[in-house]
Write a protein that holds these residues in place. Structure first.
Motif, PDB file in Angstrom:
ATOM      1  N   SER A   6       0.831  -1.206   0.000  1.00  0.00           N
ATOM      2  CA  SER A   6       0.000   0.000   0.000  1.00  0.00           C
ATOM      3  C   SER A   6       0.864   1.255   0.000  1.00  0.00           C
ATOM      4  N   GLY A   7       1.829   1.318   0.915  1.00  0.00           N
ATOM      5  CA  GLY A   7       2.706   2.486   0.956  1.00  0.00           C
ATOM      6  C   GLY A   7       3.562   2.611  -0.291  1.00  0.00           C
ATOM      7  N   PHE A   8       4.060   1.490  -0.795  1.00  0.00           N
ATOM      8  CA  PHE A   8       4.900   1.500  -1.996  1.00  0.00           C
ATOM      9  C   PHE A   8       4.099   1.943  -3.216  1.00  0.00           C
ATOM     10  N   GLY A   9       2.883   1.432  -3.364  1.00  0.00           N
ATOM     11  CA  GLY A   9       2.055   1.836  -4.498  1.00  0.00           C
ATOM     12  C   GLY A   9       1.696   3.311  -4.459  1.00  0.00           C
ATOM     13  N   LEU A  10       1.345   3.817  -3.280  1.00  0.00           N
ATOM     14  CA  LEU A  10       1.036   5.235  -3.161  1.00  0.00           C
ATOM     15  C   LEU A  10       2.253   6.090  -3.467  1.00  0.00           C
ATOM     16  N   ALA A  11       3.438   5.630  -3.072  1.00  0.00           N
ATOM     17  CA  ALA A  11       4.656   6.390  -3.358  1.00  0.00           C
ATOM     18  C   ALA A  11       4.897   6.490  -4.863  1.00  0.00           C
ATOM     19  N   VAL A  40       2.577   6.311  -7.255  1.00  0.00           N
ATOM     20  CA  VAL A  40       1.525   7.150  -7.846  1.00  0.00           C
ATOM     21  C   VAL A  40       1.790   8.629  -7.601  1.00  0.00           C
ATOM     22  N   LEU A  41       2.316   8.975  -6.444  1.00  0.00           N
ATOM     23  CA  LEU A  41       2.516  10.381  -6.104  1.00  0.00           C
ATOM     24  C   LEU A  41       3.896  10.903  -6.517  1.00  0.00           C
ATOM     25  N   ALA A  42       4.937  10.103  -6.336  1.00  0.00           N
ATOM     26  CA  ALA A  42       6.301  10.611  -6.511  1.00  0.00           C
ATOM     27  C   ALA A  42       6.708  10.729  -7.981  1.00  0.00           C
ATOM     28  N   ILE A  43       6.292   9.787  -8.822  1.00  0.00           N
ATOM     29  CA  ILE A  43       6.716   9.853 -10.222  1.00  0.00           C
ATOM     30  C   ILE A  43       6.134  11.076 -10.935  1.00  0.00           C
ATOM     31  N   PRO A  44       4.824  11.347 -10.864  1.00  0.00           N
ATOM     32  CA  PRO A  44       4.333  12.579 -11.517  1.00  0.00           C
ATOM     33  C   PRO A  44       4.961  13.848 -10.949  1.00  0.00           C
ATOM     34  N   LEU A  45       5.147  13.894  -9.622  1.00  0.00           N
ATOM     35  CA  LEU A  45       5.769  15.078  -9.034  1.00  0.00           C
ATOM     36  C   LEU A  45       7.214  15.226  -9.497  1.00  0.00           C
ATOM     37  N   GLY A  46       7.935  14.122  -9.583  1.00  0.00           N
ATOM     38  CA  GLY A  46       9.315  14.188 -10.067  1.00  0.00           C
ATOM     39  C   GLY A  46       9.405  14.615 -11.519  1.00  0.00           C
ATOM     40  N   LYS A  80       1.518   3.259   9.748  1.00  0.00           N
ATOM     41  CA  LYS A  80       2.495   2.374   9.103  1.00  0.00           C
ATOM     42  C   LYS A  80       2.507   2.572   7.594  1.00  0.00           C
ATOM     43  N   VAL A  81       1.324   2.700   6.985  1.00  0.00           N
ATOM     44  CA  VAL A  81       1.275   2.911   5.540  1.00  0.00           C
ATOM     45  C   VAL A  81       1.872   4.269   5.174  1.00  0.00           C
ATOM     46  N   THR A  82       1.546   5.292   5.945  1.00  0.00           N
ATOM     47  CA  THR A  82       2.097   6.628   5.673  1.00  0.00           C
ATOM     48  C   THR A  82       3.597   6.654   5.870  1.00  0.00           C
ATOM     49  N   PHE A  83       4.080   5.945   6.863  1.00  0.00           N
ATOM     50  CA  PHE A  83       5.514   5.868   7.108  1.00  0.00           C
ATOM     51  C   PHE A  83       6.237   5.212   5.937  1.00  0.00           C
ATOM     52  N   VAL A  84       5.687   4.112   5.418  1.00  0.00           N
ATOM     53  CA  VAL A  84       6.266   3.461   4.243  1.00  0.00           C
ATOM     54  C   VAL A  84       6.194   4.383   3.027  1.00  0.00           C
ATOM     55  N   LEU A  85       5.073   5.070   2.868  1.00  0.00           N
ATOM     56  CA  LEU A  85       4.917   6.025   1.767  1.00  0.00           C
ATOM     57  C   LEU A  85       6.001   7.096   1.818  1.00  0.00           C
ATOM     58  N   TYR A  86       6.238   7.663   2.978  1.00  0.00           N
ATOM     59  CA  TYR A  86       7.244   8.720   3.106  1.00  0.00           C
ATOM     60  C   TYR A  86       8.640   8.192   2.773  1.00  0.00           C
ATOM     61  N   ALA A  87       8.973   7.007   3.293  1.00  0.00           N
ATOM     62  CA  ALA A  87      10.312   6.461   3.059  1.00  0.00           C
ATOM     63  C   ALA A  87      10.529   6.086   1.597  1.00  0.00           C
ATOM     64  N   ILE A 117      12.251   7.410  -5.246  1.00  0.00           N
ATOM     65  CA  ILE A 117      11.524   7.508  -6.519  1.00  0.00           C
ATOM     66  C   ILE A 117      11.529   8.944  -7.019  1.00  0.00           C
ATOM     67  N   LEU A 118      11.244   9.880  -6.135  1.00  0.00           N
ATOM     68  CA  LEU A 118      11.165  11.286  -6.522  1.00  0.00           C
ATOM     69  C   LEU A 118      12.507  11.801  -7.021  1.00  0.00           C
ATOM     70  N   LEU A 119      13.563  11.554  -6.277  1.00  0.00           N
ATOM     71  CA  LEU A 119      14.880  12.094  -6.634  1.00  0.00           C
ATOM     72  C   LEU A 119      15.420  11.454  -7.910  1.00  0.00           C
ATOM     73  N   ASN A 120      15.206  10.161  -8.091  1.00  0.00           N
ATOM     74  CA  ASN A 120      15.678   9.515  -9.316  1.00  0.00           C
ATOM     75  C   ASN A 120      14.851   9.935 -10.522  1.00  0.00           C
ATOM     76  N   THR A 121      13.571  10.216 -10.332  1.00  0.00           N
ATOM     77  CA  THR A 121      12.753  10.711 -11.442  1.00  0.00           C
ATOM     78  C   THR A 121      13.224  12.088 -11.885  1.00  0.00           C
ATOM     79  N   ILE A 122      13.487  12.968 -10.926  1.00  0.00           N
ATOM     80  CA  ILE A 122      14.008  14.295 -11.265  1.00  0.00           C
ATOM     81  C   ILE A 122      15.334  14.176 -11.996  1.00  0.00           C
ATOM     82  N   SER A 123      16.231  13.329 -11.490  1.00  0.00           N
ATOM     83  CA  SER A 123      17.529  13.147 -12.135  1.00  0.00           C
ATOM     84  C   SER A 123      17.380  12.568 -13.533  1.00  0.00           C
TER      85      SER A 123
END
Length: 297
Positions: A113-118, A120-126, A169-176, A181-187
Protein backbone atom coordinates in the motif's frame (compact mmCIF):
# COMPACT_ATOMS: atom_id res chain seq x y z
CA UNK A 1 64.75 -16.77 -75.69
CA UNK A 2 66.67 -20.00 -75.87
CA UNK A 3 64.60 -23.11 -76.24
CA UNK A 4 64.59 -25.26 -73.12
CA UNK A 5 66.38 -28.51 -73.64
CA UNK A 6 64.35 -31.62 -73.01
CA UNK A 7 65.74 -34.33 -70.89
CA UNK A 8 64.95 -38.00 -71.51
CA UNK A 9 61.56 -38.82 -70.03
CA UNK A 10 60.29 -35.17 -70.06
CA UNK A 11 56.80 -34.80 -71.48
CA UNK A 12 55.08 -31.49 -72.26
CA UNK A 13 51.35 -31.00 -71.73
CA UNK A 14 50.78 -30.46 -75.46
CA UNK A 15 52.47 -33.79 -76.19
CA UNK A 16 49.83 -35.72 -74.25
CA UNK A 17 46.52 -36.90 -75.72
CA UNK A 18 43.38 -34.89 -74.91
CA UNK A 19 42.15 -37.30 -72.24
CA UNK A 20 45.46 -37.31 -70.45
CA UNK A 21 45.85 -33.53 -70.73
CA UNK A 22 42.47 -32.82 -69.11
CA UNK A 23 42.70 -31.41 -65.57
CA UNK A 24 42.11 -33.83 -62.74
CA UNK A 25 38.58 -33.73 -61.39
CA UNK A 26 38.05 -31.93 -58.09
CA UNK A 27 37.97 -34.21 -55.08
CA UNK A 28 34.66 -34.27 -53.17
CA UNK A 29 34.60 -32.35 -49.90
CA UNK A 30 34.66 -34.48 -46.79
CA UNK A 31 31.37 -34.69 -44.93
CA UNK A 32 30.82 -32.39 -41.96
CA UNK A 33 31.89 -33.83 -38.63
CA UNK A 34 29.14 -35.73 -36.92
CA UNK A 35 29.81 -33.85 -33.69
CA UNK A 36 28.54 -30.57 -35.14
CA UNK A 37 24.77 -30.51 -34.69
CA UNK A 38 21.99 -27.98 -34.52
CA UNK A 39 21.68 -28.41 -30.75
CA UNK A 40 25.33 -27.52 -30.05
CA UNK A 41 24.74 -23.75 -29.65
CA UNK A 42 21.86 -24.42 -27.27
CA UNK A 43 24.02 -26.77 -25.19
CA UNK A 44 26.77 -24.16 -25.02
CA UNK A 45 24.21 -21.53 -23.94
CA UNK A 46 22.84 -23.81 -21.23
CA UNK A 47 26.36 -24.61 -20.04
CA UNK A 48 27.17 -20.89 -19.86
CA UNK A 49 24.03 -20.16 -17.88
CA UNK A 50 24.84 -23.01 -15.50
CA UNK A 51 28.37 -21.72 -14.94
CA UNK A 52 27.09 -18.22 -14.24
CA UNK A 53 24.47 -19.56 -11.83
CA UNK A 54 27.09 -21.55 -9.93
CA UNK A 55 29.46 -18.58 -9.83
CA UNK A 56 26.76 -16.17 -8.62
CA UNK A 57 25.51 -18.53 -5.92
CA UNK A 58 28.88 -19.63 -4.56
CA UNK A 59 29.09 -16.90 -1.91
CA UNK A 60 25.53 -17.59 -0.72
CA UNK A 61 26.17 -21.33 -0.54
CA UNK A 62 29.33 -20.72 1.49
CA UNK A 63 27.40 -18.49 3.88
CA UNK A 64 24.69 -21.11 4.35
CA UNK A 65 27.30 -23.81 4.89
CA UNK A 66 29.06 -21.69 7.50
CA UNK A 67 25.72 -20.99 9.17
CA UNK A 68 25.15 -24.73 9.51
CA UNK A 69 28.68 -25.87 10.42
CA UNK A 70 30.08 -23.14 12.70
CA UNK A 71 27.41 -23.46 15.44
CA UNK A 72 27.80 -27.25 15.44
CA UNK A 73 31.58 -26.92 15.83
CA UNK A 74 31.17 -24.50 18.72
CA UNK A 75 32.71 -21.56 16.88
CA UNK A 76 29.39 -19.72 17.31
CA UNK A 77 27.14 -20.17 20.31
CA UNK A 78 24.28 -22.41 19.07
CA UNK A 79 21.96 -20.84 21.64
CA UNK A 80 22.15 -17.43 19.95
CA UNK A 81 23.01 -18.62 16.43
CA UNK A 82 21.29 -21.98 15.88
CA UNK A 83 22.31 -24.07 12.85
CA UNK A 84 20.48 -23.28 9.65
CA UNK A 85 18.68 -26.62 9.66
CA UNK A 86 17.05 -25.83 13.03
CA UNK A 87 15.96 -22.42 11.76
CA UNK A 88 14.42 -24.01 8.68
CA UNK A 89 12.54 -26.51 10.86
CA UNK A 90 11.21 -23.59 12.94
CA UNK A 91 10.22 -21.81 9.70
CA UNK A 92 8.30 -24.87 8.55
CA UNK A 93 6.53 -25.15 11.91
CA UNK A 94 5.48 -21.48 11.71
CA UNK A 95 4.13 -22.02 8.20
CA UNK A 96 2.31 -25.21 9.13
CA UNK A 97 0.83 -23.55 12.22
CA UNK A 98 -0.48 -20.62 10.18
CA UNK A 99 1.41 -17.97 12.17
CA UNK A 100 3.90 -17.00 9.47
CA UNK A 101 1.30 -16.60 6.67
CA UNK A 102 -0.75 -14.36 8.95
CA UNK A 103 2.20 -12.09 9.77
CA UNK A 104 3.39 -12.13 6.14
CA UNK A 105 -0.04 -11.09 4.87
CA UNK A 106 -0.18 -8.16 7.29
CA UNK A 107 3.30 -6.94 6.30
CA UNK A 108 2.65 -7.30 2.57
CA UNK A 109 -0.60 -5.35 2.77
CA UNK A 110 1.11 -2.42 4.52
CA UNK A 111 4.24 -2.53 2.39
CA UNK A 112 2.47 -2.72 -0.97
CA UNK A 113 0.00 0.00 0.00
CA UNK A 114 2.71 2.49 0.96
CA UNK A 115 4.90 1.50 -2.00
CA UNK A 116 2.06 1.84 -4.50
CA UNK A 117 1.04 5.24 -3.16
CA UNK A 118 4.66 6.39 -3.36
CA UNK A 119 4.83 5.43 -7.05
CA UNK A 120 1.53 7.15 -7.85
CA UNK A 121 2.52 10.38 -6.10
CA UNK A 122 6.30 10.61 -6.51
CA UNK A 123 6.72 9.85 -10.22
CA UNK A 124 4.33 12.58 -11.52
CA UNK A 125 5.77 15.08 -9.03
CA UNK A 126 9.32 14.19 -10.07
CA UNK A 127 8.46 14.56 -13.76
CA UNK A 128 6.91 17.95 -13.04
CA UNK A 129 9.89 19.18 -11.03
CA UNK A 130 12.42 17.87 -13.53
CA UNK A 131 10.68 19.29 -16.61
CA UNK A 132 9.44 22.69 -15.41
CA UNK A 133 12.17 24.92 -14.07
CA UNK A 134 9.89 27.33 -12.09
CA UNK A 135 8.44 24.38 -10.15
CA UNK A 136 11.95 23.07 -9.45
CA UNK A 137 13.14 26.46 -8.19
CA UNK A 138 10.14 26.72 -5.89
CA UNK A 139 10.29 23.21 -4.38
CA UNK A 140 14.04 22.44 -4.35
CA UNK A 141 14.79 24.13 -0.97
CA UNK A 142 11.98 22.17 0.66
CA UNK A 143 13.14 18.94 -0.92
CA UNK A 144 16.70 19.49 0.26
CA UNK A 145 15.42 20.00 3.80
CA UNK A 146 13.38 16.79 4.01
CA UNK A 147 15.62 14.53 1.94
CA UNK A 148 18.29 14.79 4.64
CA UNK A 149 15.86 13.91 7.43
CA UNK A 150 15.80 10.21 8.25
CA UNK A 151 12.42 8.54 7.96
CA UNK A 152 13.16 6.52 11.09
CA UNK A 153 13.72 9.74 13.03
CA UNK A 154 10.26 10.92 12.01
CA UNK A 155 8.47 7.76 13.13
CA UNK A 156 7.60 9.24 16.57
CA UNK A 157 6.12 12.25 14.77
CA UNK A 158 3.95 10.01 12.59
CA UNK A 159 2.87 8.11 15.70
CA UNK A 160 1.95 11.26 17.60
CA UNK A 161 -0.05 12.71 14.72
CA UNK A 162 -1.68 9.58 13.27
CA UNK A 163 -1.68 7.20 16.23
CA UNK A 164 -0.45 3.60 16.20
CA UNK A 165 -2.92 2.15 13.70
CA UNK A 166 -2.53 1.03 10.10
CA UNK A 167 -2.58 4.59 8.76
CA UNK A 168 0.69 5.38 10.53
CA UNK A 169 2.50 2.37 9.10
CA UNK A 170 1.27 2.91 5.54
CA UNK A 171 2.10 6.63 5.67
CA UNK A 172 5.51 5.87 7.11
CA UNK A 173 6.27 3.46 4.24
CA UNK A 174 4.92 6.03 1.77
CA UNK A 175 7.24 8.72 3.11
CA UNK A 176 10.31 6.46 3.06
CA UNK A 177 9.63 5.13 -0.46
CA UNK A 178 8.75 8.47 -2.02
CA UNK A 179 12.23 9.96 -1.75
CA UNK A 180 14.27 7.53 -3.88
CA UNK A 181 11.52 7.51 -6.52
CA UNK A 182 11.16 11.29 -6.52
CA UNK A 183 14.88 12.09 -6.63
CA UNK A 184 15.68 9.51 -9.32
CA UNK A 185 12.75 10.71 -11.44
CA UNK A 186 14.01 14.29 -11.26
CA UNK A 187 17.53 13.15 -12.14
CA UNK A 188 16.27 11.03 -15.03
CA UNK A 189 14.42 13.95 -16.60
CA UNK A 190 17.26 16.43 -16.14
CA UNK A 191 19.93 14.11 -17.58
CA UNK A 192 18.19 13.38 -20.89
CA UNK A 193 20.62 13.89 -23.79
CA UNK A 194 20.11 17.49 -25.05
CA UNK A 195 20.77 16.38 -28.62
CA UNK A 196 17.69 14.15 -28.48
CA UNK A 197 15.55 17.08 -27.38
CA UNK A 198 16.91 19.36 -30.10
CA UNK A 199 16.41 16.70 -32.77
CA UNK A 200 12.83 16.08 -31.66
CA UNK A 201 12.03 19.79 -31.68
CA UNK A 202 13.59 20.20 -35.12
CA UNK A 203 11.17 17.53 -36.40
CA UNK A 204 8.23 19.58 -35.14
CA UNK A 205 7.28 17.70 -31.96
CA UNK A 206 5.23 19.79 -29.57
CA UNK A 207 5.80 19.87 -25.80
CA UNK A 208 3.37 17.05 -25.07
CA UNK A 209 4.68 14.73 -27.81
CA UNK A 210 8.26 15.62 -26.93
CA UNK A 211 7.67 14.64 -23.33
CA UNK A 212 5.86 11.45 -24.34
CA UNK A 213 8.24 10.27 -27.07
CA UNK A 214 11.63 11.48 -25.80
CA UNK A 215 11.78 12.63 -22.19
CA UNK A 216 9.78 9.88 -20.50
CA UNK A 217 11.31 6.89 -22.37
CA UNK A 218 14.84 8.20 -21.81
CA UNK A 219 14.18 8.66 -18.08
CA UNK A 220 12.67 5.19 -17.53
CA UNK A 221 15.90 3.40 -16.47
CA UNK A 222 16.71 6.04 -13.85
CA UNK A 223 13.12 6.06 -12.60
CA UNK A 224 13.17 2.31 -12.14
CA UNK A 225 16.41 2.55 -10.20
CA UNK A 226 14.51 4.66 -7.69
CA UNK A 227 11.57 2.24 -7.75
CA UNK A 228 13.85 -0.68 -6.95
CA UNK A 229 15.43 1.23 -4.07
CA UNK A 230 11.97 2.12 -2.80
CA UNK A 231 10.96 -1.54 -3.00
CA UNK A 232 13.75 -2.42 -0.57
CA UNK A 233 12.87 0.51 1.69
CA UNK A 234 9.21 -0.52 1.78
CA UNK A 235 10.17 -3.70 3.60
CA UNK A 236 13.00 -2.39 5.76
CA UNK A 237 11.22 0.61 7.25
CA UNK A 238 8.00 -1.35 7.71
CA UNK A 239 9.80 -3.92 9.86
CA UNK A 240 11.00 -1.09 12.07
CA UNK A 241 7.50 0.40 12.28
CA UNK A 242 5.98 -2.97 13.15
CA UNK A 243 8.33 -3.26 16.10
CA UNK A 244 6.63 -0.20 17.58
CA UNK A 245 2.94 -0.60 18.32
CA UNK A 246 1.87 -3.55 16.18
CA UNK A 247 0.15 -6.83 16.90
CA UNK A 248 0.88 -8.53 13.58
CA UNK A 249 3.53 -8.43 10.90
CA UNK A 250 7.03 -9.78 10.38
CA UNK A 251 8.56 -7.02 12.49
CA UNK A 252 6.24 -7.87 15.36
CA UNK A 253 7.05 -11.58 14.92
CA UNK A 254 10.80 -10.95 15.16
CA UNK A 255 10.49 -8.73 18.22
CA UNK A 256 8.07 -11.07 19.96
CA UNK A 257 10.18 -14.19 19.38
CA UNK A 258 13.33 -12.37 20.49
CA UNK A 259 11.74 -11.17 23.72
CA UNK A 260 10.39 -14.66 24.48
CA UNK A 261 13.77 -16.20 23.57
CA UNK A 262 12.44 -18.30 20.70
CA UNK A 263 15.62 -17.78 18.73
CA UNK A 264 14.98 -20.24 15.85
CA UNK A 265 11.58 -18.60 15.27
CA UNK A 266 13.29 -15.21 15.22
CA UNK A 267 15.70 -16.35 12.52
CA UNK A 268 12.77 -17.85 10.61
CA UNK A 269 11.23 -14.39 10.45
CA UNK A 270 14.54 -12.88 9.32
CA UNK A 271 14.89 -15.50 6.58
CA UNK A 272 11.36 -14.73 5.40
CA UNK A 273 12.18 -11.02 5.14
CA UNK A 274 15.35 -11.74 3.14
CA UNK A 275 13.57 -14.04 0.69
CA UNK A 276 10.69 -11.58 0.36
CA UNK A 277 13.05 -8.72 -0.46
CA UNK A 278 14.88 -10.86 -3.03
CA UNK A 279 11.67 -11.89 -4.78
CA UNK A 280 10.39 -8.32 -4.74
CA UNK A 281 13.60 -7.08 -6.36
CA UNK A 282 13.46 -9.79 -9.05
CA UNK A 283 9.88 -8.80 -9.83
CA UNK A 284 10.85 -5.14 -10.21
CA UNK A 285 13.80 -6.08 -12.45
CA UNK A 286 11.41 -7.97 -14.73
CA UNK A 287 9.02 -5.02 -14.88
CA UNK A 288 11.94 -2.69 -15.62
CA UNK A 289 13.04 -4.83 -18.57
CA UNK A 290 9.49 -4.81 -19.90
CA UNK A 291 9.20 -1.02 -19.81
CA UNK A 292 12.76 -0.37 -20.96
CA UNK A 293 12.11 -2.01 -24.33
CA UNK A 294 10.42 1.13 -25.64
CA UNK A 295 12.85 3.72 -24.29
CA UNK A 296 14.75 6.00 -26.65
CA UNK A 297 18.30 4.83 -27.37
Amino acid sequence: MAEQKLLPGDVHRYDLPDDAAAPAPALPLPPAPASVSVGAPRRRWLAGRLRRAVTNSTAILLLLAAWEVLPRLGVLDPVFVPPLSEDLVAWYDLVAGGQLPEHLEASLARSLSGFGLAIVLAIPLGLLIGWYKPVAEFLTPLLELFRNTSAVALLPVFTLILGIGETTKVTFVLYACAWPILLNTISGVKTVEPLLIKSARSMGLGPVRLFQKVILPAAVPTIFTGVRLAGAYSILVLIFAEMVGAKAGLGYLILDTQSSFRIPDMYAGIITISVLGLLFNLLLVGVERRFSTWRTT
